[in-house]
Motif scaffolding. Sequence first.
Motif, PDB file in Angstrom:
ATOM      1  N   PRO A 177       6.882   1.305  -0.508  1.00  0.00           N
ATOM      2  CA  PRO A 177       6.064   0.917   0.641  1.00  0.00           C
ATOM      3  C   PRO A 177       4.635   0.573   0.208  1.00  0.00           C
ATOM      4  O   PRO A 177       4.191   0.975  -0.867  1.00  0.00           O
ATOM      5  CB  PRO A 177       6.086   2.148   1.544  1.00  0.00           C
ATOM      6  N   THR A 184      -8.210   4.627   7.043  1.00  0.00           N
ATOM      7  CA  THR A 184      -7.247   5.613   7.518  1.00  0.00           C
ATOM      8  C   THR A 184      -7.766   7.000   7.135  1.00  0.00           C
ATOM      9  O   THR A 184      -8.608   7.137   6.241  1.00  0.00           O
ATOM     10  CB  THR A 184      -5.859   5.403   6.889  1.00  0.00           C
ATOM     11  N   PRO A 196       1.414   1.231   2.048  1.00  0.00           N
ATOM     12  CA  PRO A 196       0.633   1.727   3.182  1.00  0.00           C
ATOM     13  C   PRO A 196      -0.812   1.240   3.136  1.00  0.00           C
ATOM     14  O   PRO A 196      -1.378   1.022   2.070  1.00  0.00           O
ATOM     15  CB  PRO A 196       0.706   3.248   3.022  1.00  0.00           C
ATOM     16  N   ARG A 244      -6.170   9.274   5.543  1.00  0.00           N
ATOM     17  CA  ARG A 244      -5.775   9.539   4.154  1.00  0.00           C
ATOM     18  C   ARG A 244      -6.759   8.911   3.170  1.00  0.00           C
ATOM     19  O   ARG A 244      -7.161   9.539   2.190  1.00  0.00           O
ATOM     20  CB  ARG A 244      -4.361   8.995   3.920  1.00  0.00           C
ATOM     21  N   ASP A 300      -5.170  -1.819   0.644  1.00  0.00           N
ATOM     22  CA  ASP A 300      -4.049  -0.941   0.314  1.00  0.00           C
ATOM     23  C   ASP A 300      -4.416  -0.033  -0.859  1.00  0.00           C
ATOM     24  O   ASP A 300      -5.577   0.083  -1.222  1.00  0.00           O
ATOM     25  CB  ASP A 300      -2.773  -1.755   0.040  1.00  0.00           C
TER      26      ASP A 300
END
Length: 181
Positions: free
Chosen positions: A78, A103, A80, A105, A64
């Motif tokens: 959150p 990911t 993500p 991002r 994370d």
Amino acid sequence: MALAIAACLIELPSTGADLHLLPAGPFRAVDGRPTDAPHWQLPPERAAALSAQIASRKTARVIDYEHQTLHAERNGQPAPAAGWFHRVEWRADGLHAADVEWTARAQAAIAAREYRYLSPVFTYHPGSGEIVDLLHAALTNTPALDDLSAVAARLHLDALSMNDDLLERLRYLFNLPTLAT
């Protein structure tokens, strides 16, 4: 038997697919942790058991941002994912997450050097410091472990098709006009 939890940090270059999570042999954080054991350690035989335990789960371990998985319940924000891994391997220099999936991002943030370090989160036995489980890891910017080899995030931009979503992300990443091709 009681367990304690620890989070430690490792530098992230932006190429490669494996992450060096924990060093071989006894180790400590630069801030003096652990305070309830002489050091942390992951003996090879425990690493083999941990590797089998992680491989047996269908759910991947999350990477994370800024340890938000640990804080989400308390701060209501959150948590993500930046990436995922299903497998760890014991090597001569310690424990590695293999075949990390990032990911888009996270790939962009690592490539832009907005995030440079990885922080594994693990449980361990107070007193002995023996690591019991690797819970997850986080992208962050303050290293606690200085004795790990470089770790990496493989960028797969060349494997992606140039669809509208990718083009929009690239425009954003490079601060280009909305109609740039």
